[in-house]
Design a protein around this motif. Structure first.
Motif, PDB file in Angstrom:
ATOM      1  N   ASN A  48       1.822   2.283  -3.545  1.00 48.39           N
ATOM      2  CA  ASN A  48       0.763   3.036  -4.228  1.00 48.39           C
ATOM      3  C   ASN A  48       0.640   4.456  -3.685  1.00 48.39           C
ATOM      4  O   ASN A  48       0.453   5.411  -4.448  1.00 48.39           O
ATOM      5  CB  ASN A  48      -0.573   2.315  -4.096  1.00 48.39           C
ATOM      6  CG  ASN A  48      -0.660   1.074  -4.957  1.00 48.39           C
ATOM      7  OD1 ASN A  48      -0.024   1.001  -6.002  1.00 48.39           O
ATOM      8  ND2 ASN A  48      -1.435   0.100  -4.522  1.00 48.39           N
ATOM      9  N   ASP A  49       0.760   4.611  -2.357  1.00 49.78           N
ATOM     10  CA  ASP A  49       0.601   5.937  -1.748  1.00 49.78           C
ATOM     11  C   ASP A  49       1.754   6.865  -2.126  1.00 49.78           C
ATOM     12  O   ASP A  49       1.545   8.068  -2.364  1.00 49.78           O
ATOM     13  CB  ASP A  49       0.507   5.809  -0.226  1.00 49.78           C
ATOM     14  CG  ASP A  49      -0.765   5.103   0.217  1.00 49.78           C
ATOM     15  OD1 ASP A  49      -1.697   5.014  -0.608  1.00 49.78           O
ATOM     16  OD2 ASP A  49      -0.819   4.634   1.367  1.00 49.78           O
ATOM     17  N   LYS A  50       2.961   6.334  -2.183  1.00 49.90           N
ATOM     18  CA  LYS A  50       4.129   7.190  -2.410  1.00 49.90           C
ATOM     19  C   LYS A  50       4.454   7.366  -3.893  1.00 49.90           C
ATOM     20  O   LYS A  50       4.800   8.459  -4.337  1.00 49.90           O
ATOM     21  CB  LYS A  50       5.342   6.601  -1.682  1.00 49.90           C
ATOM     22  CG  LYS A  50       6.599   7.452  -1.827  1.00 49.90           C
ATOM     23  CD  LYS A  50       7.728   6.935  -0.952  1.00 49.90           C
ATOM     24  CE  LYS A  50       8.955   7.847  -1.056  1.00 49.90           C
ATOM     25  NZ  LYS A  50      10.053   7.412  -0.180  1.00 49.90           N
ATOM     26  N   LYS A  68       0.835  -1.210   0.000  1.00 45.95           N
ATOM     27  CA  LYS A  68       0.000   0.000   0.000  1.00 45.95           C
ATOM     28  C   LYS A  68       0.865   1.253   0.000  1.00 45.95           C
ATOM     29  O   LYS A  68       0.513   2.270  -0.623  1.00 45.95           O
ATOM     30  CB  LYS A  68      -0.935  -0.018   1.210  1.00 45.95           C
ATOM     31  CG  LYS A  68      -1.905   1.172   1.259  1.00 45.95           C
ATOM     32  CD  LYS A  68      -2.827   1.070   2.445  1.00 45.95           C
ATOM     33  CE  LYS A  68      -3.834   2.215   2.443  1.00 45.95           C
ATOM     34  NZ  LYS A  68      -3.161   3.536   2.537  1.00 45.95           N
ATOM     35  N   GLU A  69       2.011   1.184   0.699  1.00 39.40           N
ATOM     36  CA  GLU A  69       2.895   2.343   0.737  1.00 39.40           C
ATOM     37  C   GLU A  69       3.464   2.661  -0.641  1.00 39.40           C
ATOM     38  O   GLU A  69       3.762   3.822  -0.947  1.00 39.40           O
ATOM     39  CB  GLU A  69       4.027   2.100   1.738  1.00 39.40           C
ATOM     40  CG  GLU A  69       3.543   1.934   3.168  1.00 39.40           C
ATOM     41  CD  GLU A  69       4.679   1.625   4.118  1.00 39.40           C
ATOM     42  OE1 GLU A  69       5.727   2.301   4.041  1.00 39.40           O
ATOM     43  OE2 GLU A  69       4.527   0.701   4.941  1.00 39.40           O
ATOM     44  N   HIS A 111      -0.194   4.310  -8.521  1.00 38.10           N
ATOM     45  CA  HIS A 111      -0.635   2.964  -8.908  1.00 38.10           C
ATOM     46  C   HIS A 111       0.139   2.377 -10.092  1.00 38.10           C
ATOM     47  O   HIS A 111       0.308   1.155 -10.144  1.00 38.10           O
ATOM     48  CB  HIS A 111      -2.138   2.975  -9.210  1.00 38.10           C
ATOM     49  CG  HIS A 111      -2.974   3.126  -7.971  1.00 38.10           C
ATOM     50  ND1 HIS A 111      -3.308   2.059  -7.170  1.00 38.10           N
ATOM     51  CD2 HIS A 111      -3.512   4.223  -7.380  1.00 38.10           C
ATOM     52  CE1 HIS A 111      -4.034   2.485  -6.146  1.00 38.10           C
ATOM     53  NE2 HIS A 111      -4.177   3.797  -6.249  1.00 38.10           N
TER      54      HIS A 111
END
Length: 418
Positions: A157-159, A154-155, A162
């Motif tokens: 995708n967040d940083k 998830k990190e 996608h």
């Protein structure tokens, strides 16, 4: 066998054989996949753009007309004849081109394949799992299942967004394709979740393969130059030790994956707390398998699994356990001992081979054995070790410690004699 001179039975033309195979195959497809194929098929034969619903309706008309003609004539009517009749009467046929069978195979493959990674999807995982489980029951063979997911995905995708997350998922798929044998199968069953089916694979072999996957994945991710480590965590379950139903095995693998992920989170938090700080304590049951020198042992099979799985994590983090006070020989690093509990590892004792013991723990320094009946072992004994993946090994052992368990069995820690 026909008599000499009798006329040979007429052989069906290739077009008829193809169309019969086509009809049988379409029966096994889902409605959406059947509509996609028929839409392309009729486009190739009529040069008309039909919707999927129109294509399905036209095919039903062909099958209905065939039944009517067969009943009327009292003999089977070929699909080719009926197809040309329906298309001609509908004013659709222009060029009678037959679609290659490879196109049908491509459509069937797309129905069970994840488009992003190229791995098989969750639907085929469920079907394949039941088939392999039935085969394992029938022939009395082990079957391993591994559930994996990506730690800190998830990190990404967040940083990074996608698109970079998709690259990580494709890297995971490439890793699984590189690490698996031809008899194994890999599936993407969720967003960042994957599953492996490993026929004829016991717990020790499945754990070893999972470690290899973790190592290969780290190398595959290197070109992406992420600023933090994304790892592939795993949970392993095996038939018949952990259950004989698919839902039982998946539940066990999921539980072990959760414990593995929790250990990774603890380790990551310890690393992030800064140099000089001590990592959070890990329960003894999850730290190490049976100590050859001291005789300590894990209490539950799940702890044995956690111990075997933690070997790689400890080695990658560069951690070495503290010396054990009651050890009578040189302390071995944690990465040098592997629990054999839950596997079929055993030892044949003595020249005559009349005594047999379970192998509980194996390392560079020695081995831990368990006997069902009380044993008096001499100062030096000959043993042949049978361990999964390895050929039988002939060794000389010197007993170091012994004790009786609460279940009534007898355990011995033995040092290798060079």
């Amino acid at each position: 066998m026909p008599s000499p001179g009798a006329p040979a039975a007429p052989r069906s033309p290739m077009e008829d054989v193809y169309l019969e195979l086509l009809a049988d195959t379409l029966e096994g497809l889902e409605l959406s996949a059947r509509g996609q194929f028929l839409q392309r098929y009729f486009h190739a034969t009529t040069h008309l753009e039909l919707r999927e619903s129109q294509s399905l309706q036209l095919w039903e008309e062909v099958l209905t007309r065939r039944r009517e003609l067969t009943d009327k004539l009292g003999r089977p009517v070929s699909l080719k004849t009926v197809l040309m009749d329906v298309l001609s009467s509908s004013g659709l046929v222009r060029v009678p081109v037959i679609l290659e069978y490879d196109e049908l195979k491509k459509i069937r493959l797309s129905a069970v394949t994840d488009p992003l990674t190229g791995l098989y999807n969750r639907r085929l995982f469920a079907e394949s799992f039941e088939k392999e489980l039935n085969r394992a029951r029938r022939y009395g063979l082990p079957l391993g299942i591994v559930i994996l997911d990506l730690h800190r995905f998830k990190e990404v995708n967040d940083k990074y967004g996608h698109p970079r997350g998709d690259e990580v998922l494709r890297a995971a798929a490439i890793t699984l394709q590189k690490a698996l044998r031809t008899s194994d199968s890999a599936f993407r069953i969720g967003g960042d979740e994957f599953a492996l089916l490993l026929p004829q694979t016991d717990a020790a072999q499945a754990i070893a393969l999972s470690r290899r996957v973790e190592t290969v994945f780290a190398e595959t991710l290197r070109p992406l130059q992420l600023t933090f480590a994304v790892t592939m965590d795993h949970g392993v379950a095996t038939f018949p030790q952990d259950g004989d139903q698919s839902d039982q095995l998946i539940r066990v693998a999921d539980e072990r994956l959760y414990r593995f992920k929790h250990a990774n989170h603890v380790r990551t938090a310890g690393e992030a707390s800064g140099a000089g700080s001590s990592p959070p304590a890990v329960p003894q049951a999850a730290q190490s398998p049976i100590s050859i020198s001291a005789g300590r042992s894990a209490e539950r099979p799940s702890a044995d699994y956690a111990a075997a799985s933690s070997v790689t994590a400890g080695a990658m983090a560069g951690q070495v356990p503290a010396p054990v006070a009651e050890a009578s020989f040189a302390i071995q690093r944690k990465a040098e001992r592997v629990s054999m509990v839950g596997t079929n590892a055993y030892a044949i004792i003595g020249d005559q081979g009349s005594r047999r013991a379970r192998v509980l723990d194996l390392g560079f320094g020695g081995v831990a054995l368990e006997f069902e009946q009380p044993e008096e072992l001499p100062e030096s004994i000959l043993a042949i070790l049978h361990v999964p993946i390895l050929p039988p090994v002939r060794v000389y052992l010197r007993p170091v410690w012994s004790r009786r368990t609460t279940e009534g069995s007898f355990r011995f820690g033995c040092h290798f004699v060079s």
